[in-house]
Design a protein around this motif. Structure first.
Motif, PDB file in Angstrom:
ATOM      1  N   PRO A 130       0.706  -1.401   0.083  1.00 54.05           N
ATOM      2  CA  PRO A 130      -0.007  -0.125   0.357  1.00 54.05           C
ATOM      3  C   PRO A 130       0.765   1.225   0.041  1.00 54.05           C
ATOM      4  O   PRO A 130       0.432   2.344  -0.162  1.00 54.05           O
ATOM      5  CB  PRO A 130      -0.884   0.120   1.520  1.00 54.05           C
ATOM      6  N   ALA A 131       2.230   0.947   0.019  1.00 53.73           N
ATOM      7  CA  ALA A 131       3.374   2.352   0.381  1.00 53.73           C
ATOM      8  C   ALA A 131       3.612   2.522  -0.935  1.00 53.73           C
ATOM      9  O   ALA A 131       3.768   1.271  -1.430  1.00 53.73           O
ATOM     10  CB  ALA A 131       3.840   2.230   1.127  1.00 53.73           C
ATOM     11  N   HIS A 132       3.761   3.787  -1.412  1.00 60.57           N
ATOM     12  CA  HIS A 132       4.432   4.030  -2.415  1.00 60.57           C
ATOM     13  C   HIS A 132       5.870   5.249  -2.000  1.00 60.57           C
ATOM     14  O   HIS A 132       5.619   6.239  -1.537  1.00 60.57           O
ATOM     15  CB  HIS A 132       3.746   4.364  -3.966  1.00 60.57           C
ATOM     16  N   LEU A 133       6.768   5.195  -3.000  1.00 59.17           N
ATOM     17  CA  LEU A 133       7.861   6.176  -2.542  1.00 59.17           C
ATOM     18  C   LEU A 133       8.307   6.715  -4.473  1.00 59.17           C
ATOM     19  O   LEU A 133       8.273   5.971  -5.133  1.00 59.17           O
ATOM     20  CB  LEU A 133       9.222   5.528  -2.047  1.00 59.17           C
ATOM     21  N   HIS A 134       9.250   8.053  -4.603  1.00 55.99           N
ATOM     22  CA  HIS A 134      10.337   8.266  -5.247  1.00 55.99           C
ATOM     23  C   HIS A 134      11.306   8.726  -4.670  1.00 55.99           C
ATOM     24  O   HIS A 134      11.037   9.148  -3.767  1.00 55.99           O
ATOM     25  CB  HIS A 134       9.164   9.804  -6.203  1.00 55.99           C
TER      26      HIS A 134
END
Length: 209
Positions: A130-134
Motif C-alpha cells: 500500500p505504500a509507494h515512493l519516489h
C-alpha cells in the motif's frame, strides 16, 4: 580541509529549492529535464511537492554538507494519499498547472493529466504493497551508497508503522534505475505497460541481490 561526508537526515522546509532542483535535474530518464517543459517546476509539483506537503515525516534527504543532493519521499497509504492530494493539494496548484486536453496531446499534457487524475495511482495489484515512493539522487552522488541509505531509512520508517509492502512506478527505459531497484530486492508487478514498470518489495531490511 577534508571534504564533508554526505549524511541522510529528515527533510527541512529550507530544503525545498534544492530538492526541486534535484527532481528536475534527474527528471528525464535519470538525466536533466530542465527546459523540457514550459515550466521547470512541473515535475516537482507532481512527483515531489505533494509528499513534502502531505507526508513530510516520510521525506528523507541526502545532504553533502552544503545542501540536499538527493531524497526519498512517499506515502504509507496510497489510497488515503490520493484522496488528500485531490482535496488538499490539487486546489493549491491547479491555477498554475491547469488540466490538459482529454486525451492529452503533448508530453507536458500527459504529465498534467497525472497531476489532475491522481486516481491513476490506484490499482488492485498494489493492494499488498500500500505504500509507494519516489527516490532521486544527483548523478555526481550516485554509486556511493546514498541511494541505498535513503531507501533503508524510508523502509525502516514504514516497517515501524506496521506497513508491510511498498511499490513504485518507473519509466521502463530507465535501465540504470531498474538495475538499482533490482539490487534492492524490488520485483515486477502487473499491470503490464510498455512505457512504465511497476515494482514492489516488502519493507523488511535490505539485502544484497
Amino acid at each position: 580541509m577534508s571534504e564533508s561526508q554526505p549524511v541522510i537526515r529528515p527533510d527541512r522546509k529550507t530544503d525545498r529549492a534544492a530538492l526541486f532542483d534535484v527532481c528536475v535535474r534527474t527528471g528525464y530518464l535519470g538525466g536533466d529535464a530542465r527546459g523540457r517543459h514550459p515550466d521547470d517546476d512541473l515535475l516537482p509539483t507532481i512527483f515531489l511537492a505533494p509528499y513534502l506537503d502531505l507526508e513530510p515525516e516520510l521525506a528523507f534527504v541526502a545532504d553533502d554538507g552544503a545542501q540536499a543532493v538527493g531524497y526519498v519521499v512517499g506515502t504509507a497509504d496510497t489510497e488515503a494519499f490520493v484522496r488528500r492530494l485531490r482535496a488538499e493539494y490539487l486546489p493549491t496548484v491547479a491555477d498554475r498547472f491547469p488540466a490538459p486536453p482529454d486525451p492529452p496531446v503533448t508530453e507536458t499534457d500527459g504529465l498534467l493529466a497525472l497531476l489532475h487524475r491522481p486516481e491513476h495511482m490506484l490499482h488492485p495489484a498494489f493492494a499488498a504493497h500500500p505504500a509507494h515512493l519516489h527516490i532521486d539522487l544527483l548523478p555526481g552522488h550516485q554509486r556511493r551508497g546514498l541511494g541505498r541509505a535513503l531507501m533503508a531509512g524510508f523502509l525502516g520508517t514504514l516497517a515501524a508503522r506496521g506497513v508491510a509492502g511498498v511499490h513504485l512506478t518507473m519509466v521502463t527505459a530507465n535501465t540504470a534505475a531498474r538495475a538499482f531497484y533490482d539490487r534492492l530486492g524490488f520485483r515486477e508487478l502487473p499491470p503490464a505497460d510498455p512505457v512504465v514498470t511497476h515494482l514492489a518489495r516488502s519493507t523488511g531490511p535490505l539485502e544484497d541481490h
